[in-house]
Design a protein around this motif. Structure first.
Motif, PDB file in Angstrom:
ATOM      1  N   PRO A  24       0.814  -1.226   0.000  1.00  0.00           N
ATOM      2  CA  PRO A  24       0.000   0.000   0.000  1.00  0.00           C
ATOM      3  C   PRO A  24       0.845   1.273   0.000  1.00  0.00           C
ATOM      4  O   PRO A  24       0.508   2.257  -0.659  1.00  0.00           O
ATOM      5  CB  PRO A  24      -0.831  -0.123   1.280  1.00  0.00           C
ATOM      6  N   PHE A  25       1.945   1.240   0.751  1.00  0.00           N
ATOM      7  CA  PHE A  25       2.850   2.392   0.767  1.00  0.00           C
ATOM      8  C   PHE A  25       3.431   2.645  -0.620  1.00  0.00           C
ATOM      9  O   PHE A  25       3.413   3.775  -1.120  1.00  0.00           O
ATOM     10  CB  PHE A  25       3.962   2.148   1.778  1.00  0.00           C
ATOM     11  N   LEU A  26       3.953   1.607  -1.267  1.00  0.00           N
ATOM     12  CA  LEU A  26       4.565   1.780  -2.590  1.00  0.00           C
ATOM     13  C   LEU A  26       3.528   2.197  -3.628  1.00  0.00           C
ATOM     14  O   LEU A  26       3.844   2.964  -4.549  1.00  0.00           O
ATOM     15  CB  LEU A  26       5.268   0.495  -3.020  1.00  0.00           C
ATOM     16  N   GLU A  27       2.308   1.718  -3.502  1.00  0.00           N
ATOM     17  CA  GLU A  27       1.249   2.160  -4.421  1.00  0.00           C
ATOM     18  C   GLU A  27       0.982   3.651  -4.253  1.00  0.00           C
ATOM     19  O   GLU A  27       0.729   4.359  -5.228  1.00  0.00           O
ATOM     20  CB  GLU A  27      -0.012   1.333  -4.189  1.00  0.00           C
ATOM     21  N   ASN A  28       1.055   4.149  -3.019  1.00  0.00           N
ATOM     22  CA  ASN A  28       0.938   5.590  -2.794  1.00  0.00           C
ATOM     23  C   ASN A  28       2.094   6.338  -3.442  1.00  0.00           C
ATOM     24  O   ASN A  28       1.903   7.362  -4.106  1.00  0.00           O
ATOM     25  CB  ASN A  28       0.936   5.899  -1.290  1.00  0.00           C
ATOM     26  N   VAL A  29       3.296   5.822  -3.259  1.00  0.00           N
ATOM     27  CA  VAL A  29       4.490   6.483  -3.792  1.00  0.00           C
ATOM     28  C   VAL A  29       4.435   6.562  -5.308  1.00  0.00           C
ATOM     29  O   VAL A  29       4.769   7.596  -5.912  1.00  0.00           O
ATOM     30  CB  VAL A  29       5.766   5.727  -3.350  1.00  0.00           C
ATOM     31  N   LEU A  30       4.014   5.483  -5.952  1.00  0.00           N
ATOM     32  CA  LEU A  30       4.141   5.362  -7.409  1.00  0.00           C
ATOM     33  C   LEU A  30       2.855   5.688  -8.157  1.00  0.00           C
ATOM     34  O   LEU A  30       2.831   5.586  -9.388  1.00  0.00           O
ATOM     35  CB  LEU A  30       4.595   3.943  -7.760  1.00  0.00           C
ATOM     36  N   TRP A  87       2.781   8.013   3.762  1.00  0.00           N
ATOM     37  CA  TRP A  87       2.327   7.050   4.775  1.00  0.00           C
ATOM     38  C   TRP A  87       2.107   7.752   6.092  1.00  0.00           C
ATOM     39  O   TRP A  87       2.568   8.864   6.294  1.00  0.00           O
ATOM     40  CB  TRP A  87       3.321   5.891   4.919  1.00  0.00           C
ATOM     41  N   HIS A  88       1.409   7.094   6.959  1.00  0.00           N
ATOM     42  CA  HIS A  88       0.992   7.683   8.222  1.00  0.00           C
ATOM     43  C   HIS A  88       2.195   8.085   9.094  1.00  0.00           C
ATOM     44  O   HIS A  88       3.177   7.354   9.137  1.00  0.00           O
ATOM     45  CB  HIS A  88       0.121   6.677   8.977  1.00  0.00           C
ATOM     46  N   PRO A  89       2.079   9.256   9.744  1.00  0.00           N
ATOM     47  CA  PRO A  89       0.957  10.194   9.753  1.00  0.00           C
ATOM     48  C   PRO A  89       0.907  11.027   8.465  1.00  0.00           C
ATOM     49  O   PRO A  89       1.882  11.711   8.129  1.00  0.00           O
ATOM     50  CB  PRO A  89       1.248  11.087  10.961  1.00  0.00           C
ATOM     51  N   LEU A  90      -0.186  10.942   7.735  1.00  0.00           N
ATOM     52  CA  LEU A  90      -0.338  11.673   6.482  1.00  0.00           C
ATOM     53  C   LEU A  90      -0.596  13.152   6.748  1.00  0.00           C
ATOM     54  O   LEU A  90      -1.171  13.531   7.772  1.00  0.00           O
ATOM     55  CB  LEU A  90      -1.472  11.069   5.667  1.00  0.00           C
TER      56      LEU A  90
END
Length: 345
Positions: A24-30, A87-90
């Motif tokens: 999920p983190f990498l999907e946010n990044v990319l 990623w959190h904290p966003l």
């Protein structure tokens, strides 16, 4: 003038803190970026190599704790908040908390010493989106200047680099190369900012102060498709080239482009470059990042005070002088170049 501000906001990249958070983190990044899925899975393995935990969040907690202690000891009455891009904290959650706490106006410290789209302008865009999400009465955020040539950044890097050089045996010292490394970025991004020039200036300032003439700026952690040109040379290619040319016994790698030992440092340098150096029989010495070095922590307070105290000195080393406080409208712009489609458009 401190009364003009209610808080300090630390703005950073973010990272997963468990195996289930990696994808999920990498999907946010990319998201929205032209990065092959194979590359994302490769990077995911880097995180899983460390139990799915990036050290960046814990390092930010340690930095904030050190700054809070420094503020308290020096009479700076500003609470510190922390928000991440990926990623959190966003950032949106943090700004909502700041609004609930009555914060109207805050200074922001970005965990990037250099100017670029991803290290400056994109964070400002992230803040603007978070403010829109929070809505009416979202706190105003004023960014502190970049600190690539601030004594509080350069002096700790000089100290840490000198310590690393001192650890090299005398009979290898004359055949030692100093490599300053930073995260590579697309050429299209580099053309719209001062990233390269600031990196070279910071590297020069450190090299001069440790008395080391044989140095080079290299890059690492490239993530774009092969068709997209990025800043070069890559640190691995340079280490291999130096070995093949037979001119070095040792390489000192200074991660000048990073302020903490997060994943790009631990994997790309301490794992990949270390493995290559072991294979080649080259001594590799990796200099620590500034982290929570006391002089670096003091620098953050100095940046706050120079923005809140009329007539205060804006210190900087070298020829560039201090960076601007308010980013120009066209600062660090970047429009990604898309590779041609099969139809040639």
């Amino acid at each position: 003038m401190l009364s003009n501000y209610d808080a300090l906001l630390v703005v950073s990249f973010g990272g997963p803190e468990g195996p289930d958070e990696v994808m999920p983190f990498l999907e946010n990044v990319l998201r929205g970026k032209n990065v092959p899925r194979e590359r994302m899975l490769e990077v995911a393995e880097h995180y899983q190599h460390f139990g799915g935990v990036s050290p960046i969040n814990e390092q930010n907690r340690q930095l904030i704790a050190a700054v809070e202690q420094d503020f308290a000891a020096n009479g700076v009455d500003l609470p510190i908040y922390w928000g991440n891009r990926n990623w959190h904290p966003l950032l949106a959650d943090t700004l909502q908390k700041m609004k609930e706490d009555g914060v109207k106006r805050a200074l922001a410290f970005f965990t990037s010493a250099f100017s670029s789209y991803s290290g400056c302008r994109q964070y400002r865009e992230d803040i603007a989106r978070a403010q829109d999400e929070v809505g009416e009465s979202a706190p105003q955020i004023d960014k502190l200047r970049v600190f690539f040539n601030h004594p509080g950044f350069i002096e700790p890097m000089v100290e840490l680099t000198q310590q690393a050089i001192t650890g090299i045996p005398d009979n290898e010292r004359d055949r030692t190369k100093l490599l300053f490394t930073a995260h590579s970025i697309p050429l299209g991004m580099a053309e719209g900012c001062k990233y390269e020039r600031q990196l070279r200036e910071a590297s020069k300032l450190v090299a001069e102060r440790v008395g080391f003439a044989d140095w080079q700026l290299v890059y690492q952690s490239r993530s774009g498709p092969p068709t997209q040109p990025w800043l070069e040379p890559d640190v691995n290619d340079v280490v291999r080239q130096l070995h093949n040319e037979g001119g070095v016994d040792a390489v000192v790698v200074v991660p000048i482009g990073f302020i903490s030992d997060h994943m790009e440092v631990l994997f790309d340098l301490d794992t990949e470059v270390q493995q290559l150096s072991d294979e080649l029989g080259v001594r590799l010495v990796r200099v620590p990042t500034v982290g929570t070095h006391p002089r670096f922590v003091t620098m953050i307070r100095e940046l706050v005070m120079e923005r809140t105290t009329p007539g205060s000195e804006r210190v900087a080393l070298g020829d560039f002088g201090p960076s601007h406080d308010v980013c120009p409208v066209d600062c660090c712009q970047y429009t990604p170049r898309r590779p041609p489609t099969a139809g040639g458009t």
